[in-house]
Motif scaffolding. Structure first.
Motif: not given
Length: 677
Positions: A79-86, A634-649
């Motif tokens: 949830w922490e990663k999903i909540r912070r995700g885009p 650039y990297s922050a947006a990419d990493r936010a999306t990746i972190a959100e995907s990890i959260g869903w996993c």
């Protein structure tokens, strides 16, 4: 004696008063002995665009609108990663979701404090339905809520006809007046009123008078309109699916299900989604171009099914009715492919999937036309390069001829296996991207298939320098088998630096990883564990229909490893200027440097040779400065999306989806085993 006589008189008076009070309640407020509406679904008019139904909603919440699982989920890293995700942040910014939920909770608690009504217990707790019609803009859509209520709500409806009760409501900012058989309720500040009615134990609330009135007449048996509950779309698409699922999942009681019905064609007409996704000509996403081969939202007519909530899993059952006149030629062929017994095609494929695969899928579909769709979805320059290479080797006249021959070799089945890429240190790679290892599995026709594939593999071996722009080809031995893996390597092949091919038994495997092919054969031969040894997979297979068209399976932990590799790649890439970015920004950097230091030369073409070298050095420094400023976002947006995907996993351990197709419909069934991490 006098006391006994007095007690007797008092008792008689008390009974008489109780009877008089009861008669008053029955006559002027509500009848506690009235019956019940047999089925709330029969109160909903047939001609609605959407419908949802949930029974025993009170059991799913601790304090409305907080579901029972939320406290545990809120403490998880998922949830922490999903909540912070885009995605969540975008919803929050657009709708102030957290404030909205807080307002709902506050209003529910205020109602419970100011009146004897508990929203969850007295209104939503037994059975609740919402139905309506979609309009443009979507905020103008009409709806009606149907609830099976107890005596408190019946009393509230009965008292609402009296001026004293209306004065009390008015003092609390709610105006109530009679409108025919309905109540017209206007909260203070509301732009439009609500309409309400109650019949037996069925309460109705809606923003459209006509819909509420039609529903009330259906409840009273005064209407000739068809009801949604009796329609074949609902009975076959929802009830039959639920009963079948309960049987296959060995449930002892009724499933805790959220039932739904939707007319997608109406939803897409209001939102315009079918015009935008998927785009068969998307300029940047090959995945979307391929998806457009299968998905055509314009042909979706009715969708129905249920979400089934269990203690540690969420299952989905759905049926989508299709308008086959909207199908493309490929979609017509795809949906005509008949379902087949799993033992005949799916089980042999699953036996070769390694247990550490992050995802795998198998579909019964015409393989040749699908290859053509994949080829069509490639970038035009890449298609041109393939065409040029095929013509240069001289074995096939064109890519079309090659695909035509392979089409004759392949049965209408295709499989995919994905696994995290562990680099082979013996194979150099110029672009070590985080792409996973991928294997593509084809079933060969018993007549003619082997000969066509043998010619195909010989062509690759003989002409690998042309097909793979140089590099090396190997025939690698397989442990305990006479079959050999043909592996072609080139450092310019992304992620793995290689392509591997294996023909054995009834299969052709094409992969970007020789180690993955080896693992698949070891799993099939029993020298390594396959996914069939996994307990969750075996449970999933027990729920599948005997004959299906498609099967997809995801393993949350293994999928997280793949996405974590992407995160590490972005971190490394952040330290080096992105080549594509550098190319796109060079002209801007040159113009900035020229204006600031070299404008005296009139133009860049007028720079002397000695100044040109200094100019190029200054441009490189300018690009580094621009990159240092831009790479943060650039990297922050990419990493936010990746972190959100990890959260869903991290929300599930395993998930599957099966599909059964015919030209008129697609039936889906899936389950996610929920494990917060």
């Amino acid at each position: 004696m006098r006391f006994r006589k007095l007690l007797k008189v008092v008792s008689i008076v008390a009974v008489v008063l109780a009877l008089i009070g009861l008669l008053f309640v029955v006559a002027f407020i509500f009848n506690p002995f009235a019956g019940k509406v047999s089925d709330l679904r029969d109160v909903v008019p047939r001609a609605v665009d959407f419908f949802v139904r949930k029974q025993y909603l009170a059991d799913d919440f601790t304090r409305f609108p907080t579901p029972r699982f939320w406290a545990e989920f809120e403490r998880s890293s998922a949830w922490e990663k999903i909540r912070r995700g885009p995605t969540y942040q975008g919803i929050e910014r657009g709708n102030n979701l957290e404030r909205l939920l807080a307002d709902v909770r506050e209003n529910v608690e205020r109602v419970a404090k100011d009146s004897p009504i508990d929203v969850l217990r007295d209104l939503l707790g037994q059975e609740v339905e919402i139905a309506g019609n979609l309009k443009s803009p979507i905020e103008a859509s009409t709806w009606c809520l149907y609830a099976r209520v107890g005596w408190r709500m019946k009393v509230a409806f009965g008292l609402s006809g009296y001026e004293y009760a209306r004065d009390q409501a008015r003092a609390n900012g709610i105006a109530i007046e009679t409108d025919g058989d309905l109540l017209k309720v206007t909260p203070q500040g509301a732009q439009r009123p609500l309409f309400a009615a109650c019949h037996l134990d069925c309460a109705l609330f809606g923003n459209d008078r006509d819909l509420v009135d039609k529903s009330l007449r259906l409840a009273r048996g005064e209407s000739n309109l068809d009801a949604l509950g009796g329609s074949s779309d609902y009975r076959d698409g929802v009830e039959a699916r639920l009963r079948s699922f309960e049987s296959s999942a060995n449930m002892t009681g009724m499933a805790n299900a959220l039932e739904f019905y939707l007319r997608p064609e109406q939803l897409f007409a209001v939102t315009g989604w079918n015009k935008n996704w998927p785009n068969s000509n998307h300029p940047d996403s090959m995945n979307e171009r391929v998806m457009a081969s299968f998905v055509n939202l314009a042909g979706w007519r009715f969708a129905s099914g249920a979400l089934v909530f269990e203690q540690e899993s969420l299952a989905v059952l759905a049926r989508v009715m299709l308008n086959q006149n909207e199908h493309t030629q490929f979609q017509s062929e795809f949906f005509r492919t008949e379902a087949q017994r799993r033992q005949d095609w799916l089980d042999p494929f699953l036996a070769m999937v390694p247990d550490d695969a992050c995802a795998f899928a198998a579909m019964r579909m015409p393989a040749g036309p699908f290859l053509r769709q994949m080829h069509r979805a490639l970038e035009s320059d890449l298609r041109g390069m393939f065409e040029d290479h095929i013509k240069r080797i001289g074995v096939y006249k064109s890519v079309d001829e090659l695909l035509g021959q392979l089409e004759l070799a392949f049965m209408p089945r295709t499989g995919f296996v994905f696994r995290r890429n562990t680099p082979d240190l013996a194979i150099p790679v110029n672009d070590p991207t985080p792409l996973p290892q991928i294997a593509w599995v084809f079933w060969l026709r018993p007549t003619g298939g082997r000969e066509i594939v043998a010619k195909f593999l010989k062509t690759i071996l003989d002409h690998h320098r042309v097909l793979f722009a140089g590099g090396t080809a190997y025939n690698l031995d397989l442990d305990g088998r006479a079959d050999k893996i043909l592996e072609c390597t080139n450092p310019n092949i992304p992620a793995t630096g290689s392509m591997a091919f294996l023909h054995f038994d009834q299969f052709l495997i094409v992969s970007n990883s020789g180690p993955l092919v080896r693992s698949m054969i070891a799993s099939r031969d029993g020298r390594a564990s396959s996914v069939l040894s996994d307990r969750e997979m075996r449970t999933c297979l027990d729920e599948l229909a005997p004959s299906i068209n498609a099967f997809v399976y995801l393993q949350g932990l293994e999928l997280e490893k793949v996405i974590t590799g992407m995160d590490e790649y972005v971190q490394r890439a952040d330290e080096t200027i992105d080549i594509g970015w550098k190319t796109s920004k060079r002209a801007e950097a040159e113009a900035a440097v020229f204006r600031s230091k070299y404008a005296r030369f009139g133009s860049q073409a007028g720079l002397p040779a000695d100044q040109r070298k200094l100019f190029d050095v200054d441009v490189d420094e300018q690009l580094k400065g621009m990159w240092s400023k831009e790479r943060g976002s650039y990297s922050a947006a990419d990493r936010a999306t990746i972190a959100e995907s990890i959260g869903w996993c991290r929300t599930f351990s395993a998930a599957y989806l099966q599909a059964i197709l015919d030209p008129q419909s697609v039936q889906l069934q899936g389950r996610a085993n929920l494990r917060w991490r």
